[in-house]
Scaffold this motif. Structure first.
Motif, PDB file in Angstrom:
ATOM      1  N   GLN A 332       0.856  -1.181   0.000  1.00  0.00           N
ATOM      2  CA  GLN A 332       0.000   0.000   0.000  1.00  0.00           C
ATOM      3  C   GLN A 332       0.895   1.235   0.000  1.00  0.00           C
ATOM      4  N   SER A 333       1.205   1.737  -1.192  1.00  0.00           N
ATOM      5  CA  SER A 333       2.156   2.849  -1.273  1.00  0.00           C
ATOM      6  C   SER A 333       1.801   3.826  -2.382  1.00  0.00           C
ATOM      7  N   VAL A 334       0.512   4.030  -2.601  1.00  0.00           N
ATOM      8  CA  VAL A 334       0.078   4.857  -3.716  1.00  0.00           C
ATOM      9  C   VAL A 334       0.623   6.270  -3.623  1.00  0.00           C
ATOM     10  N   SER A 335       0.518   6.901  -2.472  1.00  0.00           N
ATOM     11  CA  SER A 335       0.868   8.316  -2.350  1.00  0.00           C
ATOM     12  C   SER A 335       2.064   8.568  -1.440  1.00  0.00           C
ATOM     13  N   LEU A 336       2.731   7.509  -0.970  1.00  0.00           N
ATOM     14  CA  LEU A 336       3.815   7.709  -0.005  1.00  0.00           C
ATOM     15  C   LEU A 336       5.000   8.435  -0.634  1.00  0.00           C
ATOM     16  N   ALA A 337       5.068   8.448  -1.957  1.00  0.00           N
ATOM     17  CA  ALA A 337       6.148   9.153  -2.639  1.00  0.00           C
ATOM     18  C   ALA A 337       5.869  10.649  -2.746  1.00  0.00           C
ATOM     19  N   VAL A 410      -1.166   7.533   2.065  1.00  0.00           N
ATOM     20  CA  VAL A 410      -1.034   6.204   1.464  1.00  0.00           C
ATOM     21  C   VAL A 410      -2.051   6.003   0.344  1.00  0.00           C
ATOM     22  N   MET A 411      -3.333   6.167   0.649  1.00  0.00           N
ATOM     23  CA  MET A 411      -4.389   6.023  -0.349  1.00  0.00           C
ATOM     24  C   MET A 411      -4.907   7.395  -0.768  1.00  0.00           C
ATOM     25  N   GLU A 412      -5.398   7.473  -2.000  1.00  0.00           N
ATOM     26  CA  GLU A 412      -5.916   8.749  -2.495  1.00  0.00           C
ATOM     27  C   GLU A 412      -7.210   9.143  -1.791  1.00  0.00           C
ATOM     28  N   GLU A 413      -8.102   8.176  -1.583  1.00  0.00           N
ATOM     29  CA  GLU A 413      -9.381   8.483  -0.937  1.00  0.00           C
ATOM     30  C   GLU A 413      -9.851   7.274  -0.136  1.00  0.00           C
ATOM     31  N   SER A 421     -19.447  -0.997   2.964  1.00  0.00           N
ATOM     32  CA  SER A 421     -19.233  -1.028   4.416  1.00  0.00           C
ATOM     33  C   SER A 421     -19.446  -2.431   4.984  1.00  0.00           C
ATOM     34  N   PRO A 422     -18.610  -2.798   5.957  1.00  0.00           N
ATOM     35  CA  PRO A 422     -17.628  -1.956   6.659  1.00  0.00           C
ATOM     36  C   PRO A 422     -16.308  -1.768   5.920  1.00  0.00           C
ATOM     37  N   ASP A 423     -16.153  -2.379   4.732  1.00  0.00           N
ATOM     38  CA  ASP A 423     -14.921  -2.243   3.967  1.00  0.00           C
ATOM     39  C   ASP A 423     -14.850  -0.903   3.248  1.00  0.00           C
ATOM     40  N   PRO A 424     -13.631  -0.463   2.940  1.00  0.00           N
ATOM     41  CA  PRO A 424     -13.491   0.708   2.084  1.00  0.00           C
ATOM     42  C   PRO A 424     -13.754   0.328   0.630  1.00  0.00           C
ATOM     43  N   VAL A 425     -14.060   1.305  -0.185  1.00  0.00           N
ATOM     44  CA  VAL A 425     -14.179   1.080  -1.620  1.00  0.00           C
ATOM     45  C   VAL A 425     -12.779   0.778  -2.161  1.00  0.00           C
ATOM     46  N   VAL A 426     -12.659  -0.309  -2.920  1.00  0.00           N
ATOM     47  CA  VAL A 426     -11.367  -0.749  -3.447  1.00  0.00           C
ATOM     48  C   VAL A 426     -11.288  -0.455  -4.936  1.00  0.00           C
ATOM     49  N   GLY A 429      -7.694   4.971  -7.509  1.00  0.00           N
ATOM     50  CA  GLY A 429      -8.189   6.228  -6.976  1.00  0.00           C
ATOM     51  C   GLY A 429      -8.760   6.115  -5.579  1.00  0.00           C
ATOM     52  N   PHE A 430      -8.939   4.874  -5.116  1.00  0.00           N
ATOM     53  CA  PHE A 430      -9.461   4.644  -3.768  1.00  0.00           C
ATOM     54  C   PHE A 430      -8.444   3.787  -3.006  1.00  0.00           C
ATOM     55  N   TYR A 431      -8.897   2.711  -2.433  1.00  0.00           N
ATOM     56  CA  TYR A 431      -8.006   1.808  -1.699  1.00  0.00           C
ATOM     57  C   TYR A 431      -7.486   0.782  -2.714  1.00  0.00           C
ATOM     58  N   SER A 432      -6.210   0.815  -3.010  1.00  0.00           N
ATOM     59  CA  SER A 432      -5.692  -0.062  -4.061  1.00  0.00           C
ATOM     60  C   SER A 432      -4.441  -0.798  -3.604  1.00  0.00           C
TER      61      SER A 432
END
Length: 462
Positions: A332-337, A410-413, A421-426, A429-432
């Motif tokens: 999980q490293s979408v936005s860590l850079a 980490v994630m964009e949104e 729910s209860p999971d995030p949207v995968v 642009g979301f949880y990837s």
């Protein structure tokens, strides 16, 4: 013979004795009773009234006293001891960083963090969790790591009506329980990690794409599934098996181990004799996964290996070295850079002398900030922060998809809808979950193809 004088004396003595007896039998004279006197009522003087008012004012809480009483106690549930203690260290540091940035203040409330040790043991965790609510008067919880702990603590959150935000425990058992009675379990606000069924397709798609593109040509599509013997380990295994079988793979064996096991050579020799093309599984325990990878290399297991969660702690490579080469993992490293992500890493390393993993420190930092933002909006809407108002905001705004968090590193949104729910949207642009393959301690993206940095490479034949 008595004389007449003696008789006379005897008679007189008897007469005197009789007189004394009769006197003693007479009732004592009553004391006169005084009538009670009336007490004159004194009218309160102006000075007396002012003194009473001053005393009443002193008894009432001052504005400063009221502000001091506005404390929001936030429990941070994590494995601070045991096999996953390194993850707990990252949780603790990430939470402190997030709340330090707001000076531990939301509205006119001071935030007090209460670190609750789960040890990744449901029995230990539930006792500590209930104690935190009853004795420490925790108003709300954030984060958690192990799936079995989430399953166990959900009932306590519901029992005491204390909301729990952003718990990592991903097992399908949480989803099944949550959906069995959403009114009861809505206090388990949301999961910070989707069910394993959401992870498995990416791994299977990675290897199927490699086969289709001619990058890998296994003699047979056979697999051995391994994992820790917990809700998390078995849920991940279930997802892998279902997706592999749907793609035409044969499952030769399933191997599950206690979370604290570190000796795998006998099992690995058995697996080597089966000669599967794929050896796939997961664990949250650093000693477990480190020992498994090192010993698989020692016995000469040449299968393509999926070790989901290998990089969940920042210093993982120091434990396994080049034995991790060619291993597949979801990172999980979408936005860590991003600039914010790099600043987070720099501050984390400087303040806490350890390198954060995107999956532990990074996601925990996002979880803490997700809660902070939700609490700030709760305060704006209700004017107070409590278990009741936080749960109400979560039910009306978070679980409905009316509000999402878009300032993560980490994630964009982070979005939760009635369908997810209860999971995030995968998804993008979301949880990837991009899939990486490790070479020399560096993870290189190999899937999905639109973000791939290179193609999948199978380990060299013996």
């Amino acid at each position: 013979m008595y004389s007449k004088r003696s008789k006379l004396f005897t008679f007189l003595a008897a007469l005197m004795a009789l007189s004394m007896i009769l006197s003693a039998c007479q009732p004592a004279a009553e004391e006169p009773v005084e009538e009670p006197t009336e007490v004159e009522e004194v009218e309160p003087t102006e000075a007396m009234e002012e003194e009473e008012e001053e005393e009443e004012e002193e008894a009432e809480p001052t504005e400063a006293m009221e502000e001091e009483e506005k404390v929001l106690k936030v429990g941070v549930l994590g494995p601070y001891t045991g096999g996953s203690a390194r993850t707990g260290e990252e949780f603790k540091a990430a939470a402190r960083m997030a709340f330090s940035a707001i000076d531990y203040t939301i509205g006119d409330y001071t935030v007090e963090l209460v670190f609750v040790d789960s040890e990744c043991d449901p029995a230990v965790a539930t006792q500590a969790y209930e104690q935190a609510i009853v004795d420490d008067e925790v108003d709300t919880f954030i984060i958690n790591w192990c799936s079995s702990v989430s399953v166990a603590c959900m009932d306590l959150a519901a029992k005491y009506e204390v909301p729990h935000f952003a718990a990592f425990g991903a097992t399908n058992e949480v989803n099944r329980k949550w959906n069995s009675d959403t009114e009861k379990y809505h206090y388990w606000v949301n999961k910070w990690w989707p069910a394993p069924a959401s992870l498995a397709p990416a791994y299977v798609d990675t290897i199927e794409t490699a086969i289709e593109n001619g990058n890998w040509a296994p003699e047979e599509k056979t697999a051995v599934i391994w994992g820790e013997d917990t809700d998390w380990g078995r849920s991940f295994a279930e997802g892998m098996i279902n997706n592999l079988e749907a793609a035409g793979w044969e499952i030769l064996s399933e191997e599950y181990f206690p979370q604290d096991q570190t000796e795998f050579v006998p099992t690995l020799n058995k697996v080597k004799n089966l000669d599967p093309a794929l050896f796939a599984g997961t664990t949250v325990s650093v000693p477990f996964v480190s020992a498994l990878i090192n010993q698989a290399d020692q016995v000469g297991l040449n299968s393509v290996m999926v070790a989901d969660g290998l990089s969940w702690v920042g210093d993982w490579y120091s434990n396994v070295g080049d034995s991790s080469d060619y291993i597949l993992d979801a990172v999980q490293s979408v936005s860590l850079a991003s600039e914010e992500g790099q600043q987070f890493i720099s501050t984390f390393e400087e303040d806490y002398d350890m390198t954060p993993s995107p999956s532990s420190g990074g996601l925990a930092y996002d979880a803490a900030n997700f809660f902070i933002k939700a609490a700030q909006m709760t305060y704006e809407e209700y004017g107070e922060l409590s278990s009741e108002t936080l749960a109400e905001f979560a039910k009306n705004e978070i679980q409905t998809g009316n509000w999402s968090y878009t300032d993560g590193i980490v994630m964009e949104e982070y979005l939760f809808t009635p369908e997810s729910s209860p999971d995030p949207v995968v998804g993008q642009g979301f949880y990837s979950f991009p899939i990486v393959q490790y070479f020399g301690g560096e993870g290189v993206k190999v899937y999905p193809e639109n973000v791939a940095e290179q193609e999948f490479t199978p380990p060299p034949a013996e």
